[in-house]
Write a protein that holds these residues in place. Structure first.
Motif, PDB file in Angstrom:
ATOM      1  N   MET A   1     -18.162 -57.334  13.930  1.00 33.63           N
ATOM      2  CA  MET A   1     -17.145 -56.686  14.612  1.00 33.63           C
ATOM      3  C   MET A   1     -17.040 -54.967  14.267  1.00 33.63           C
ATOM      4  O   MET A   1     -17.460 -55.010  13.094  1.00 33.63           O
ATOM      5  CB  MET A   1     -15.584 -56.637  14.951  1.00 33.63           C
ATOM      6  N   LEU A   2     -18.045 -54.223  15.560  1.00 31.58           N
ATOM      7  CA  LEU A   2     -18.116 -52.947  15.620  1.00 31.58           C
ATOM      8  C   LEU A   2     -16.615 -51.927  15.029  1.00 31.58           C
ATOM      9  O   LEU A   2     -15.900 -53.219  15.379  1.00 31.58           O
ATOM     10  CB  LEU A   2     -18.406 -52.460  16.628  1.00 31.58           C
ATOM     11  N   ILE A   3     -16.288 -50.791  14.112  1.00 30.21           N
ATOM     12  CA  ILE A   3     -15.165 -50.544  14.299  1.00 30.21           C
ATOM     13  C   ILE A   3     -14.779 -50.403  15.385  1.00 30.21           C
ATOM     14  O   ILE A   3     -13.021 -49.846  15.348  1.00 30.21           O
ATOM     15  CB  ILE A   3     -16.206 -49.172  13.504  1.00 30.21           C
ATOM     16  N   GLN A   4     -15.161 -49.709  16.322  1.00 28.63           N
ATOM     17  CA  GLN A   4     -15.315 -49.688  17.662  1.00 28.63           C
ATOM     18  C   GLN A   4     -13.249 -50.441  18.838  1.00 28.63           C
ATOM     19  O   GLN A   4     -12.640 -50.869  18.839  1.00 28.63           O
ATOM     20  CB  GLN A   4     -15.894 -48.683  19.093  1.00 28.63           C
ATOM     21  N   GLU A   5     -14.512 -52.211  18.340  1.00 31.92           N
ATOM     22  CA  GLU A   5     -13.942 -52.902  18.335  1.00 31.92           C
ATOM     23  C   GLU A   5     -12.759 -53.324  17.825  1.00 31.92           C
ATOM     24  O   GLU A   5     -10.910 -54.363  18.338  1.00 31.92           O
ATOM     25  CB  GLU A   5     -14.752 -54.247  18.239  1.00 31.92           C
ATOM     26  N   VAL A   6     -12.784 -52.755  16.963  1.00 29.25           N
ATOM     27  CA  VAL A   6     -11.213 -53.578  15.869  1.00 29.25           C
ATOM     28  C   VAL A   6     -10.611 -52.223  15.944  1.00 29.25           C
ATOM     29  O   VAL A   6      -8.761 -53.029  16.842  1.00 29.25           O
ATOM     30  CB  VAL A   6     -11.994 -53.121  14.267  1.00 29.25           C
ATOM     31  N   ILE A   7     -10.767 -51.312  16.196  1.00 36.74           N
ATOM     32  CA  ILE A   7      -9.309 -50.197  16.949  1.00 36.74           C
ATOM     33  C   ILE A   7      -9.147 -50.630  18.318  1.00 36.74           C
ATOM     34  O   ILE A   7      -7.469 -50.691  18.238  1.00 36.74           O
ATOM     35  CB  ILE A   7      -9.997 -49.057  16.895  1.00 36.74           C
ATOM     36  N   GLU A   8      -9.620 -51.209  18.655  1.00 36.87           N
ATOM     37  CA  GLU A   8      -9.112 -51.232  20.365  1.00 36.87           C
ATOM     38  C   GLU A   8      -8.496 -52.971  20.309  1.00 36.87           C
ATOM     39  O   GLU A   8      -7.181 -52.651  21.063  1.00 36.87           O
ATOM     40  CB  GLU A   8     -10.175 -52.104  20.649  1.00 36.87           C
ATOM     41  N   GLY A   9      -8.351 -53.841  19.095  1.00 31.65           N
ATOM     42  CA  GLY A   9      -7.630 -54.804  19.113  1.00 31.65           C
ATOM     43  C   GLY A   9      -6.155 -54.452  18.292  1.00 31.65           C
ATOM     44  O   GLY A   9      -5.136 -54.932  18.621  1.00 31.65           O
ATOM     45  N   ILE A  10      -6.555 -53.715  17.335  1.00 34.13           N
ATOM     46  CA  ILE A  10      -5.430 -52.934  17.263  1.00 34.13           C
ATOM     47  C   ILE A  10      -4.667 -52.202  18.014  1.00 34.13           C
ATOM     48  O   ILE A  10      -2.946 -52.754  17.383  1.00 34.13           O
ATOM     49  CB  ILE A  10      -5.216 -52.096  15.670  1.00 34.13           C
ATOM     50  N   LYS A  11      -4.525 -52.035  18.336  1.00 37.31           N
ATOM     51  CA  LYS A  11      -3.434 -51.343  18.890  1.00 37.31           C
ATOM     52  C   LYS A  11      -3.565 -51.440  20.747  1.00 37.31           C
ATOM     53  O   LYS A  11      -2.413 -51.779  21.084  1.00 37.31           O
ATOM     54  CB  LYS A  11      -4.766 -50.130  20.849  1.00 37.31           C
ATOM     55  N   MET A 255       0.806 -53.272   7.458  1.00 33.21           N
ATOM     56  CA  MET A 255       0.142 -53.534   8.219  1.00 33.21           C
ATOM     57  C   MET A 255      -1.131 -54.634   8.058  1.00 33.21           C
ATOM     58  O   MET A 255      -1.613 -55.165   7.957  1.00 33.21           O
ATOM     59  CB  MET A 255      -1.254 -52.373   8.578  1.00 33.21           C
ATOM     60  N   LEU A 256      -0.916 -54.578   6.518  1.00 38.83           N
ATOM     61  CA  LEU A 256      -1.214 -55.828   5.545  1.00 38.83           C
ATOM     62  C   LEU A 256      -1.528 -56.800   6.348  1.00 38.83           C
ATOM     63  O   LEU A 256      -2.274 -57.958   6.294  1.00 38.83           O
ATOM     64  CB  LEU A 256      -1.741 -55.867   4.722  1.00 38.83           C
ATOM     65  N   ASP A 257      -0.138 -57.344   6.593  1.00 43.44           N
ATOM     66  CA  ASP A 257       0.044 -58.992   7.314  1.00 43.44           C
ATOM     67  C   ASP A 257       0.139 -58.856   8.117  1.00 43.44           C
ATOM     68  O   ASP A 257       0.510 -60.363   8.625  1.00 43.44           O
ATOM     69  CB  ASP A 257       1.947 -58.926   6.722  1.00 43.44           C
ATOM     70  N   TYR A 258      -0.418 -58.554   8.719  1.00 48.47           N
ATOM     71  CA  TYR A 258      -0.642 -58.658  10.503  1.00 48.47           C
ATOM     72  C   TYR A 258      -2.259 -57.832  10.982  1.00 48.47           C
ATOM     73  O   TYR A 258      -3.017 -58.487  11.772  1.00 48.47           O
ATOM     74  CB  TYR A 258      -0.041 -58.092  11.762  1.00 48.47           C
ATOM     75  N   LEU A 259      -3.764 -56.824  10.431  1.00 50.64           N
ATOM     76  CA  LEU A 259      -4.300 -57.185  10.349  1.00 50.64           C
ATOM     77  C   LEU A 259      -5.309 -58.784  10.951  1.00 50.64           C
ATOM     78  O   LEU A 259      -6.090 -58.227  11.292  1.00 50.64           O
ATOM     79  CB  LEU A 259      -4.814 -56.166   8.518  1.00 50.64           C
ATOM     80  N   SER A 260      -4.980 -59.529   9.424  1.00 53.12           N
ATOM     81  CA  SER A 260      -5.826 -60.582   9.714  1.00 53.12           C
ATOM     82  C   SER A 260      -6.113 -61.427  10.890  1.00 53.12           C
ATOM     83  O   SER A 260      -6.733 -61.987  11.625  1.00 53.12           O
ATOM     84  CB  SER A 260      -5.892 -61.784   8.338  1.00 53.12           C
ATOM     85  N   GLU A 261      -4.541 -61.401  11.422  1.00 56.93           N
ATOM     86  CA  GLU A 261      -4.929 -62.087  12.736  1.00 56.93           C
ATOM     87  C   GLU A 261      -5.407 -61.295  13.697  1.00 56.93           C
ATOM     88  O   GLU A 261      -5.705 -61.545  14.665  1.00 56.93           O
ATOM     89  CB  GLU A 261      -3.097 -62.057  12.865  1.00 56.93           C
ATOM     90  N   ILE A 262      -5.443 -60.352  13.629  1.00 60.63           N
ATOM     91  CA  ILE A 262      -6.160 -58.977  14.796  1.00 60.63           C
ATOM     92  C   ILE A 262      -7.799 -58.716  14.599  1.00 60.63           C
ATOM     93  O   ILE A 262      -8.357 -59.202  15.110  1.00 60.63           O
ATOM     94  CB  ILE A 262      -5.726 -57.904  14.852  1.00 60.63           C
ATOM     95  N   VAL A 263      -7.775 -59.156  13.367  1.00 63.55           N
ATOM     96  CA  VAL A 263      -9.618 -58.775  13.192  1.00 63.55           C
ATOM     97  C   VAL A 263     -10.237 -60.345  12.563  1.00 63.55           C
ATOM     98  O   VAL A 263     -12.102 -60.290  12.328  1.00 63.55           O
ATOM     99  CB  VAL A 263     -10.020 -57.794  12.219  1.00 63.55           C
ATOM    100  N   GLY A 264      -9.574 -61.296  12.503  1.00 61.12           N
ATOM    101  CA  GLY A 264     -10.374 -62.299  11.289  1.00 61.12           C
ATOM    102  C   GLY A 264      -9.875 -61.620  10.281  1.00 61.12           C
ATOM    103  O   GLY A 264      -9.586 -60.641   9.118  1.00 61.12           O
TER     104      GLY A 264
END
Length: 282
Positions: A1-11, A255-264
């Motif tokens: 996953m690209l960093i830009q895709e990670v950021i968009e998923g988090i937003k 944030m760590l509690d929900y980051l894996s839900e967003i980025v896997g």
């Protein structure tokens, strides 16, 4: 996953409504890529309150190339760097070199995280203040929605006891107190900025019978003067201040509690405390 895709998923995870009540505009929000090339594969994520030199070094050691911070990277609102480049500021150049050496991207997550994280009941809570309450284990005492402040009702305790708990749980060097350490505390307001025009805050402290104000910034006039006078006149009033970053950083840890839900789970995620910058001589 690209960093830009990670950021968009988090937003997309957040409520997305800004302080003005409008949908956050990606062109004007402070939540921008502050440094680096986001068109690269994300090798790891570090969350922190601000990307200090020490945090950058730790991210590099962990093999993470994305730092998500809550505050500015280069010491001014908007992260303008032209004035630093023009003057060849040595600290700026060295910090850039650290980032370049690690191939690190820094993205600021301020407006989005304050816009709210989704809760199980379908509502949204300010991700910074909600994370603070979770870190402290004070959920049972909170009786107001988490949006830039939290009101809590405690069993009777003291300012000293609450201060010591904050220092221990948040790994701080100390805290500043206005008022008596033995002030009895039941009602606590965790508040944002106390920076000048505080008439309404003084009214609230009186009318809502708030015993302790826990705040980030704190000027010596207005509310501070009021609480000092109240304390001298034996009223049940005190202020405890930890500093801006120390108060908000637990929300970035959460944030760590929900980051894996967003980025896997394939992308490693870490919290690195930017650390208490205050030291105390007594």
């Amino acid at each position: 996953m690209l960093i830009q895709e990670v950021i968009e998923g988090i937003k997309r995870h957040y409520g997305g409504i800004g302080f003005d009540g409008q949908i956050i505009d990606d062109q004007t929000t402070r939540d921008q890529i502050l440094y680096g090339d986001a068109a690269q594969v994300c090798t790891g994520i570090v969350t922190t309150c601000w990307a200090s030199a020490a945090v950058i070094q730790e991210a590099k050691a962990k093999g993470a190339n994305l730092i998500i911070c809550h505050e500015a990277l280069f010491w001014n609102h908007g992260d303008r760097t032209d004035w630093l480049a023009e003057t060849k500021n040595e600290t700026f150049l060295q910090k850039k070199a650290l980032l370049d050496d690690g191939g690190i991207v820094v993205w600021r997550n301020h407006d989005y995280i304050h816009s709210g994280i989704p809760l199980n009941d379908g509502s949204y809570a300010d991700g910074i203040f909600y994370g603070l309450i979770q870190e402290l284990g004070w959920e049972e005492y909170a009786d107001r929605s988490y949006h830039l402040e939290v009101l809590l009702n405690f069993p009777e305790t003291t300012v000293s006891a609450i201060g010591k708990e904050l220092i221990e749980k948040l790994k701080l060097n100390g805290a500043k107190v206005i008022g008596r350490l033995d002030t009895k505390v039941r009602k606590v307001l965790i508040y944002g900025h106390v920076v000048g025009d505080d008439n309404e805050l003084i009214k609230r402290l009186e009318q809502e019978e708030i015993d302790l104000l826990i705040t980030m910034e704190l000027f010596d006039f207005t509310a501070s003067e009021y609480v000092e006078d109240s304390s001298l006149l034996l009223a049940n009033k005190a202020i405890l201040t930890l500093g801006h970053f120390n108060t908000e950083e637990p929300g970035m840890k959460y944030m760590l509690d929900y980051l894996s839900e967003i980025v896997g789970t394939a992308i490693p995620t870490y919290f690195v405390q930017s650390g208490d910058m205050y030291h105390y001589l007594t």
